[in-house]
Design a protein around this motif. Structure first.
Motif, mmCIF file in Angstrom:
data_model
loop_
_atom_site.group_PDB
_atom_site.id
_atom_site.type_symbol
_atom_site.label_atom_id
_atom_site.label_comp_id
_atom_site.label_asym_id
_atom_site.label_seq_id
_atom_site.Cartn_x
_atom_site.Cartn_y
_atom_site.Cartn_z
ATOM 1 N N GLU A 558 -12.607 6.174 -4.996
ATOM 2 C CA GLU A 558 -13.139 6.723 -3.738
ATOM 3 C C GLU A 558 -14.621 7.032 -3.664
ATOM 4 O O GLU A 558 -15.355 6.734 -2.646
ATOM 5 N N ASP A 562 -17.171 5.122 -1.277
ATOM 6 C CA ASP A 562 -18.241 5.838 -0.434
ATOM 7 C C ASP A 562 -19.645 5.567 -0.667
ATOM 8 O O ASP A 562 -20.377 5.286 0.097
ATOM 9 N N ARG A 565 -20.078 2.191 0.871
ATOM 10 C CA ARG A 565 -19.965 2.288 2.504
ATOM 11 C C ARG A 565 -21.325 2.811 2.868
ATOM 12 O O ARG A 565 -22.040 2.289 4.029
ATOM 13 N N ASP A 566 -22.024 3.673 2.022
ATOM 14 C CA ASP A 566 -23.423 4.144 2.554
ATOM 15 C C ASP A 566 -24.340 3.195 2.529
ATOM 16 O O ASP A 566 -25.533 3.450 3.117
#
Ligand code: PLP
Length: 611
Positions: A558, A562, A565-566
């Motif tokens: 996770e 993240d 994704r950022d």
């Protein structure tokens, strides 16, 4: 819907002297790209399927361009030195089937102009701008309804000036026919007639042509050195900025579909509202089905039948429609999707055996073939590319054997189609499913089942086991009515149409090479970082890699997700319950440079957790 464009590119470009002595004007380059190629790309992005280029001066210069873009057709005006653009247009007109865009070849323009014309309700419309002060303006005179009355480079010849001709028009076949007739009547006195002169004549006499003026439109034509200078300093940077600020924020999806799409595929969804029962939309659906079918078989050999639904809908269509009662089916299960096919067969109460194989090891084709030969099977069901792990199954070898033994073959090619080259006849595949949101690079919402034509006819007598997902009924209804039985996802269809146009330009082989280039960067990068993958390289599809989790205790999917994704990348968890993995897919509109950036980010993350 505008499906064709004509670019007139026959002229000598003599005002640019030695620059264009040995090359057509359209090959002047900006940022290393010839302006005619920029125009071709803009037309393709606007949904144009075929571009006819009228050539003349240095016509051989276009050969390489037309090889690179399969949608280009070249038509030579042999009399280019003694005739004008109207004659070139008349030569190209033989290829025109309906309403089309007409462009000059020496333009730098903001692509929004194409959208303005395509959206304009008038079928005959030309684009005009406010004053450019370029020094070579073609002024337009209009009547009070803004229909073209005349044009001239000399203001004083016109009663009033409404705008300046850009050199991009949308015309009907009928208007062009009248322009050609006008040219024919005047060939003796005006052999070098410009197309705009014929257009003004036709508009003022019999077929009014609307002048669509965009006061501050960004464009220029390049006829001489001063135009070139103005184009480089003022117009081109402005066009580039305009087009860049309209781009959709980039998010690179490294999940195995829905895949990253181009902006033009996203934008293709924004169309005039249309009732899908209109004949025009039936034509869109028919074109989509025909073009999809041509990607996996020779003309007339394959039918593509489409359903609103995801890839699983395509699988369920095949299992429920193509295997009659009393059959004996072998289902190859070497991953989650093979298992899912067996589950669907269970639900329909079909008699089947499973051929179970480890999803991380190459499937033993010989063993499957032996089982087929000895088991008395009538049907084989297999996944082409097991997306669970990235394992490519030897489907052609197995399916050819099935065909030689009279066994019907049903293939889930959801994540193989439009990357792995497939010819259903040659590969022995009777039925094959895929979806709009994977390698074809469209939007989610359409499932398709490809059928060899004889195989499709053979299922006609089978009783229906369900209503919505029945293959033969969906096919027969469309053949009869030019409509689908149920509401189709209209916007998804438009996006798929655009995705097909783009796939045809890239070609399936070209797409697989690009995917392979991204995959190479991926696996080399993983190896450099000491990460391992599940499937041996030689059995990998080159479309997705299942990566074993890093050994660090600080690893957390996770957190890594993240972080990615950022930074504009979306990654996907593994799908194996017994082995901790994550998956990186390299399908979709992804460039090798982006995969390199992803590898750099992965290294940053791993350096961080490894201290
Ligand atoms: N079959 C295969 C091989 C797949 O990869 C997928 C999805 O990834 C499916 C079937 C199911 O497709 P959907 O999730 O669109 O129903």
């Amino acid at each position: 819907m505008i499906r064709q464009a004509v670019i007139m590119a026959a002229g000598l470009g003599s005002r640019l002297k030695e620059r264009t002595a040995a090359m057509p004007k359209g090959f002047l380059e900006f940022d290393g790209v010839p302006i005619i190629e920029m125009s071709v790309r803009k037309l393709i992005a606007a949904g144009v399927e075929e571009i006819v280029i009228g050539t003349g001066h240095c016509s051989e210069a276009f050969d390489a361009l037309s090889r690179r873009y399969g949608c280009i057709t070249l038509v030579k005006n042999e009399e280019y030195a003694s005739t004008g653009s109207m004659y070139t247009l008349s030569r190209c007109a033989e290829r025109i089937r309906g309403d089309f865009l007409l462009l000059e070849s020496d333009l730098i323009y903001d692509s929004i102009g194409l959208r303005v014309l395509i959206n304009d309700p008038h079928r005959d419309a030309i684009l005009a701008s406010g004053a450019t002060n370029s020094g070579d303006e073609v002024y337009l005179e209009c009547d009070e309804g803004h229909f073209l009355r005349g044009n001239s480079k000399r203001r004083e010849e016109l009663g009033s000036v409404y705008g300046e001709l850009v050199g991009i028009s949308k015309l009907t076949k009928d208007t062009v026919r009248k322009m050609i007739e006008h040219m024919g009547r005047n060939m003796g006195s005006a052999p070098k007639m410009d197309y705009e002169a014929a257009l003004s004549y036709v508009s003022s006499r019999c077929s009014p042509v609307f002048v669509r003026k965009v006061e501050f439109y960004t464009w220029c034509e390049i006829d001489d050195e001063s135009h070139l200078e103005r184009a480089r300093k003022a117009v081109y940077p402005h066009v580039r900025e305009n087009e860049e600020i309209r781009r959709v924020r980039r998010e690179v999806l490294l999940n195995p579909g829905p895949a990253t799409t181009t902006d033009s595929v996203k934008e293709a969804q924004v169309q005039t509202d249309i009732c899908p029962r209109e004949h025009e939309f039936g034509d869109v659906m028919e074109w989509v089905a025909d073009e999809l079918a041509l990607m996996v078989g020779a003309p007339g050999r394959v039918k593509a039948v489409l359903f609103g639904g995801s890839g699983t809908a395509g699988d369920e269509v095949m299992i429920s429609s193509c295997i009659p009662d009393g059959s004996k089916t072998l289902i190859v299960n070497n991953g989650a999707y093979g298992k899912r096919l067996a589950k669907i067969a269970d639900i329909y109460g079909l008699e089947y055996d499973e051929f179970v194989s480890d999803g991380t090891l190459p499937l033993d084709a010989e063993a499957v073939k032996r089982r087929i030969s000895s088991g008395g099977y009538t049907h084989l069901v297999i996944v082409y590319h097991e997306t669970t792990t990235g394992l490519l199954n030897p489907v052609p070898e197995i399916c050819r054997h099935c065909k030689a033994n009279g066994v019907t073959t049903i293939v889930d090619a959801v994540s193989a189609f439009c990357a792995v080259p497939i010819d259903m006849d040659e590969d022995g595949i009777d039925f094959m499913s895929s979806t709009s949101n994977k390698n074809i690079q469209g939007m989610a919402g359409l499932a398709f089942v490809f059928c060899r034509t004889e195989a499709l006819e053979s299922i006609k007598p089978y009783p229906m086991r369900n209503y919505y997902l029945n293959l033969y009924d969906q096919h027969a209804y469309f053949e009869r009515t030019h409509q689908t039985r149920f509401t189709p996802p209209v916007q998804t269809y438009y996006a798929l149409r655009q995705a097909i146009i783009e796939a045809k330009v890239e070609t399936i082989e070209g797409r697989y090479s690009r995917y392979t280039a991204c995959w190479r960067i991926l696996i080399e990068g993983l190896e450099r970082m000491g990460l391992r993958y599940l499937v041996p390289v030689e059995a990998q599809s080159r479309l997705i890699v299942t990566v074993c989790n890093p050994e660090s205790e600080r690893y957390d999917f996770e957190t890594m997700h993240d972080f990615m994704r950022d930074n504009g990348f979306t990654i996907y968890p593994g799908k194996l319950s017994d082995r901790p993995t994550f998956r990186i897919a390299n399908i979709g509109d992804i460039q090798p440079e982006e995969m390199s950036r992803f590898i750099d980010l992965l290294k940053t993350y791993l350096d961080e957790i490894n201290g």
